[in-house]
Scaffold this active site. Structure first.
Site, PDB file in Angstrom:
ATOM      1  N   ASN A  90       0.799  -1.223   0.000  1.00 20.85           N
ATOM      2  CA  ASN A  90       0.000   0.000   0.000  1.00 20.85           C
ATOM      3  C   ASN A  90       0.831   1.273   0.000  1.00 20.85           C
ATOM      4  O   ASN A  90       0.315   2.357   0.275  1.00 20.85           O
ATOM      5  CB  ASN A  90      -0.970  -0.019   1.182  1.00 20.85           C
ATOM      6  N   LEU A  97       1.493   6.932   0.709  1.00 17.54           N
ATOM      7  CA  LEU A  97       0.595   5.887   1.180  1.00 17.54           C
ATOM      8  C   LEU A  97      -0.699   5.896   0.380  1.00 17.54           C
ATOM      9  O   LEU A  97      -1.265   6.958   0.112  1.00 17.54           O
ATOM     10  CB  LEU A  97       0.262   6.118   2.662  1.00 17.54           C
ATOM     11  N   CYS A  98      -1.166   4.717   0.019  1.00 18.59           N
ATOM     12  CA  CYS A  98      -2.454   4.571  -0.654  1.00 18.59           C
ATOM     13  C   CYS A  98      -3.389   3.838   0.307  1.00 18.59           C
ATOM     14  O   CYS A  98      -3.226   2.638   0.566  1.00 18.59           O
ATOM     15  CB  CYS A  98      -2.285   3.770  -1.947  1.00 18.59           C
ATOM     16  N   ILE A  99      -4.337   4.583   0.857  1.00 15.64           N
ATOM     17  CA  ILE A  99      -5.326   4.027   1.775  1.00 15.64           C
ATOM     18  C   ILE A  99      -6.637   4.774   1.537  1.00 15.64           C
ATOM     19  O   ILE A  99      -6.638   5.989   1.326  1.00 15.64           O
ATOM     20  CB  ILE A  99      -4.842   4.135   3.249  1.00 15.64           C
TER      21      ILE A  99
END
Length: 179
Positions: A90, A97-99
């Site tokens: 992620n 950050l990919c969330i």
């Protein structure tokens, strides 16, 4: 309608309160926050100290910058890990950050996320950072930012490859200055 400087001032006041609360909190193990530059409340430096019992990243200390827009809390901040960047499904190669909770509060044009999974002004720096810690505990390989890490994690879970664990351990050592 409020001017952008008025909303920026309100955002700054909110962030000052939230930072002070987080710095005083005794129940946030593994999270340390401060400002990158004392004159800019919109850019925080964060240290995430991952619990030793975490399967892949246990013992790691990962530094990141949490950057808030002037329109916060209506729009989400961005979290970018600093070097060494964790090898994680992620986290993009540039450290971002990919969330879901940090994606803008709009319909997902690709249909991967429901609007309820995306940013909402009820989120706080505390809830964001707790979510990030949980991503270290349980990485999401469903819509990866790092495709190689996601593939290796799947293979690890299937028992066909141990390279994911090895890469994570190297990452932890680097975060501790051991590599």
């Amino acid at each position: 309608m409020a001017s952008s400087s008025t909303s920026s001032t309100a955002s700054g006041a909110l962030l000052k309160r939230q930072l002070k609360q987080m710095q005083a909190a005794k129940d946030l193990p593994g999270i340390s926050c401060g400002l990158v530059n004392d004159s800019n409340i919109f850019q925080w430096e964060v240290m995430l100290m991952i619990s030793d019992d975490c399967k892949y990243y246990g013992g790691g200390n990962f530094r990141a910058h949490l950057t808030f827009p002037p329109s916060y809390p209506l729009m989400p901040p961005k979290l970018v890990f600093q070097t060494p960047i964790p090898f994680h499904p992620n986290i993009y190669a540039n450290g971002e950050l990919c969330i879901s909770i940090l994606h803008p509060p709009e319909e997902d044009k690709f249909g991967y996320e429901a609007a309820s999974e995306r940013w909402s002004p009820v989120q706080t720096p505390e809830t964001i950072l707790l979510s990030v810690i949980s991503l270290f505990e349980d990485p999401n390989d469903e819509s990866p930012a790092n495709v190689e890490a996601a593939r290796l994690l799947r293979e690890e879970r299937e028992g066909t490859n141990k390279d994911f664990r090895k890469r994570c351990r190297r990452c932890v050592r680097e975060s501790l200055g051991e590599d």
